[in-house]
Design a protein around this motif. Structure first.
Motif, PDB file in Angstrom:
ATOM      1  N   PHE A   1      13.651  -1.953  12.035  1.00  0.00           N
ATOM      2  CA  PHE A   1      13.362  -1.315  11.170  1.00  0.00           C
ATOM      3  C   PHE A   1      14.372  -1.058   9.658  1.00  0.00           C
ATOM      4  O   PHE A   1      15.877  -1.058   9.869  1.00  0.00           O
ATOM      5  N   PHE A   2      13.636  -0.598   8.615  1.00  0.00           N
ATOM      6  CA  PHE A   2      14.539  -0.227   7.804  1.00  0.00           C
ATOM      7  C   PHE A   2      14.392   0.902   6.832  1.00  0.00           C
ATOM      8  O   PHE A   2      15.141   1.198   6.621  1.00  0.00           O
ATOM      9  N   CYS A   3      12.928   0.768   7.260  1.00  0.00           N
ATOM     10  CA  CYS A   3      12.394   3.107   6.926  1.00  0.00           C
ATOM     11  C   CYS A   3      12.024   3.602   7.641  1.00  0.00           C
ATOM     12  O   CYS A   3      13.004   4.580   8.638  1.00  0.00           O
ATOM     13  N   THR A   4      11.747   3.384   8.970  1.00  0.00           N
ATOM     14  CA  THR A   4      11.337   3.872  10.328  1.00  0.00           C
ATOM     15  C   THR A   4      10.442   3.060  10.797  1.00  0.00           C
ATOM     16  O   THR A   4      10.012   2.240  10.392  1.00  0.00           O
TER      17      THR A   4
ATOM     18  N   SER B   1       0.696  -1.007  -0.058  1.00  0.00           N
ATOM     19  CA  SER B   1      -0.220  -0.018   0.101  1.00  0.00           C
ATOM     20  C   SER B   1       0.878   1.492   0.234  1.00  0.00           C
ATOM     21  O   SER B   1       0.238   1.950  -0.290  1.00  0.00           O
ATOM     22  N   GLY B   2       2.209   1.741   0.970  1.00  0.00           N
ATOM     23  CA  GLY B   2       2.834   2.482   0.533  1.00  0.00           C
ATOM     24  C   GLY B   2       3.736   2.566   0.148  1.00  0.00           C
ATOM     25  O   GLY B   2       4.574   3.377  -0.234  1.00  0.00           O
ATOM     26  N   ASN B   3       4.450   1.005   0.188  1.00  0.00           N
ATOM     27  CA  ASN B   3       5.781   0.992  -0.056  1.00  0.00           C
ATOM     28  C   ASN B   3       6.588   2.246   0.124  1.00  0.00           C
ATOM     29  O   ASN B   3       7.428   2.810  -0.767  1.00  0.00           O
ATOM     30  N   GLY B   4       7.549   2.406   1.533  1.00  0.00           N
ATOM     31  CA  GLY B   4       8.249   3.264   1.481  1.00  0.00           C
ATOM     32  C   GLY B   4       9.300   3.440   1.076  1.00  0.00           C
ATOM     33  O   GLY B   4      10.075   3.895   0.625  1.00  0.00           O
TER      34      GLY B   4
ATOM     35  N   ASP C   1       8.299  -0.005  10.885  1.00  0.00           N
ATOM     36  CA  ASP C   1       7.890   0.001   9.407  1.00  0.00           C
ATOM     37  C   ASP C   1       6.826  -0.040   9.602  1.00  0.00           C
ATOM     38  O   ASP C   1       6.027  -0.868   8.508  1.00  0.00           O
ATOM     39  N   GLY C   2       6.125   0.930   9.798  1.00  0.00           N
ATOM     40  CA  GLY C   2       4.228   0.230  10.149  1.00  0.00           C
ATOM     41  C   GLY C   2       3.782  -0.836  10.362  1.00  0.00           C
ATOM     42  O   GLY C   2       2.469  -0.880  11.051  1.00  0.00           O
ATOM     43  N   GLU C   3       4.693  -0.988  12.088  1.00  0.00           N
ATOM     44  CA  GLU C   3       3.674  -2.863  12.272  1.00  0.00           C
ATOM     45  C   GLU C   3       3.779  -2.306  14.259  1.00  0.00           C
ATOM     46  O   GLU C   3       4.678  -2.228  14.222  1.00  0.00           O
ATOM     47  N   PRO C   4       2.457  -2.450  13.955  1.00  0.00           N
ATOM     48  CA  PRO C   4       2.254  -1.746  15.675  1.00  0.00           C
ATOM     49  C   PRO C   4       2.503  -3.303  16.470  1.00  0.00           C
ATOM     50  O   PRO C   4       2.334  -4.440  16.128  1.00  0.00           O
ATOM     51  N   VAL C   5       3.263  -2.859  17.155  1.00  0.00           N
ATOM     52  CA  VAL C   5       3.426  -3.816  18.670  1.00  0.00           C
ATOM     53  C   VAL C   5       3.355  -3.199  19.917  1.00  0.00           C
ATOM     54  O   VAL C   5       3.877  -1.671  19.461  1.00  0.00           O
ATOM     55  N   MET C   6       3.175  -4.282  20.963  1.00  0.00           N
ATOM     56  CA  MET C   6       2.856  -3.650  22.568  1.00  0.00           C
ATOM     57  C   MET C   6       4.321  -3.371  22.712  1.00  0.00           C
ATOM     58  O   MET C   6       4.800  -4.416  22.738  1.00  0.00           O
ATOM     59  N   THR C   7       4.983  -2.282  23.427  1.00  0.00           N
ATOM     60  CA  THR C   7       5.926  -2.488  24.775  1.00  0.00           C
ATOM     61  C   THR C   7       6.180  -1.643  25.990  1.00  0.00           C
ATOM     62  O   THR C   7       4.755  -1.040  26.051  1.00  0.00           O
ATOM     63  N   GLY C   8       6.677  -1.475  26.738  1.00  0.00           N
ATOM     64  CA  GLY C   8       6.986  -1.061  28.156  1.00  0.00           C
ATOM     65  C   GLY C   8       6.881  -0.103  27.459  1.00  0.00           C
ATOM     66  O   GLY C   8       7.160   0.868  26.396  1.00  0.00           O
ATOM     67  N   ALA C   9       7.426   1.032  28.809  1.00  0.00           N
ATOM     68  CA  ALA C   9       7.635   2.664  28.950  1.00  0.00           C
ATOM     69  C   ALA C   9       8.967   2.489  28.266  1.00  0.00           C
ATOM     70  O   ALA C   9       8.712   4.146  27.947  1.00  0.00           O
ATOM     71  N   ASP C  10       9.711   1.683  28.617  1.00  0.00           N
ATOM     72  CA  ASP C  10      11.679   1.482  28.128  1.00  0.00           C
ATOM     73  C   ASP C  10      11.118   2.162  26.433  1.00  0.00           C
ATOM     74  O   ASP C  10      11.166   0.836  26.262  1.00  0.00           O
TER      75      ASP C  10
END
Length: 358
Positions: free
Chosen positions: A142-145, A103-106, A278-287
């Motif tokens: 990550f390779f883009c952002t 969709s984006g192909n950043g 790279d646009g993939e969401p994941v839950m992680t800690g405060a740090d």
């Protein structure tokens, strides 16, 4: 003996594996194997093609190929597929190729890889390989952002919605942006600590999110540094100008943007939450820990890229025209009680009319 076991000796053809994500983007992929066989240079490559079957499968296939000594593994899909394949190839001699089908192909756009299938296959056939940087956020490559704040929040909403395509993404941005509350972050770099209230923080190895939306216009994948972008809170009526700046590659000139370069930083927030890589969401800690791996991946690039001009795509052109016209209706929107939602509905309808079928 594996299929590729004898292909590493001098003078023999290169081994190449195409990994196709059947659900990336909005286009069916069932004809792609035949198209790959049609356009690949068979005098240069011995070809294998595999479809992914589940999340994480592309990374497994890529890592297995690297272990076998395959010369090139090509990700056929969007930035998520590229991320998986690239994650399986880091710090190996196997090169990553990209056929953009998402969709984006950043990353493909940053590397000036054509969106046209045949032209992108020409890039693969030329096989110009460079060693480039990649980043890591809390152990996720990550390779883009990568980032946190609003862009991670929208990535999560987009994933939950299950829809693909630029219009779906824009719709989520408009729906959620008017009510999103900025957070306060502590940023630690070389033992210096600063606090920032931010709409989002992005760490960019490459210049854009995708669809020519440039979050870090000056970012380079070969300078050993990532561009850190802090977007400060802004009024809903300032949003159109920020969008214009993003699509016109001038976001770094905005008064709402603070940028700096670094190879490593730590970010601390008040509580756990979502990040994206790279646009993939994941839950992680405060740090949160973000660092760059210099020249950690080999990638096929466009050998003619420096001679080409980046041309605006349909999204970019339509958005620029659209947002330039919003000034005429701002005063009317400002008088409305729910001015943010009015702006969102206006933009969404205009985009859908300008870009039918996207």
């Amino acid at each position: 003996m594996t299929k590729f076991a004898s292909l590493n000796s001098h003078g023999m053809k290169k081994s190449i594996l195409f990994i196709i994500n059947p659900i990336s983007g909005t286009t069916a992929k069932n004809r792609l194997p035949g198209e790959i066989e049609k356009y690949i240079d068979h005098e240069k490559f011995d070809v294998d093609i595999k479809f992914t079957e589940y999340a994480g499968h592309a990374k497994e296939l890529a890592a297995q190929a690297a272990d076998r000594g395959v010369h090139v593994v090509v990700a056929v899909g969007g930035d998520g597929t590229v991320n998986e394949v690239g994650s399986g190839l880091v710090h190996t001699s196997t090169a990553l190729g990209i056929i953009p089908y998402g969709s984006g192909n950043g990353l493909a756009r940053h590397l000036l890889i054509p969106m046209n299938f045949k032209k992108s296959m020409d890039i693969i056939n030329r096989c110009k390989i460079r060693e480039l940087d990649y980043g890591v956020i809390n152990d996720y490559p990550f390779f883009c952002t990568c980032g946190m704040g609003f862009d991670a929040f929208v990535s999560q909403k987009f994933a939950e919605a299950g829809k693909r395509g630029p219009i779906s993404y824009i719709q989520k941005v408009l729906e959620e942006g008017v009510s999103y509350k900025p957070e306060t972050y502590e940023i630690i770099e070389d033992n210096d600590k600063t606090n920032h209230k931010a709409f989002l923080i992005s760490c960019a190895n490459a210049s854009q999110y995708g669809n020519n939306a440039y979050i870090a216009p000056q970012a380079s994948m070969s300078d050993g540094l990532m561009d850190v972008v802090i977007m400060e809170p802004f009024d809903v009526l300032e949003a159109p100008q920020i969008a214009i700046d993003m699509f016109s590659k001038t976001l770094d000139k905005s008064s709402k943007i603070k940028t700096f370069q670094t190879g490593h930083l730590q970010i601390r927030r008040s509580e756990p939450g979502v990040i994206h890589y790279d646009g993939e969401p994941v839950m992680t800690g405060a740090d949160i820990d973000v660092h760059l791996e210099r020249k950690g991946i080999r990638i096929i690039v466009n050998a003619e890229g420096n001679k080409q001009q980046r041309k605006p795509n349909a999204i970019q052109t339509a958005a620029a025209d659209l947002f330039n016209g919003i000034n005429a209706v701002r005063s009317d929107i400002a008088r409305r009680t729910k001015r943010g939602m009015a702006l969102a509905r206006f933009i969404q309808k205009k985009i859908e009319r300008r870009l039918p079928g996207i």
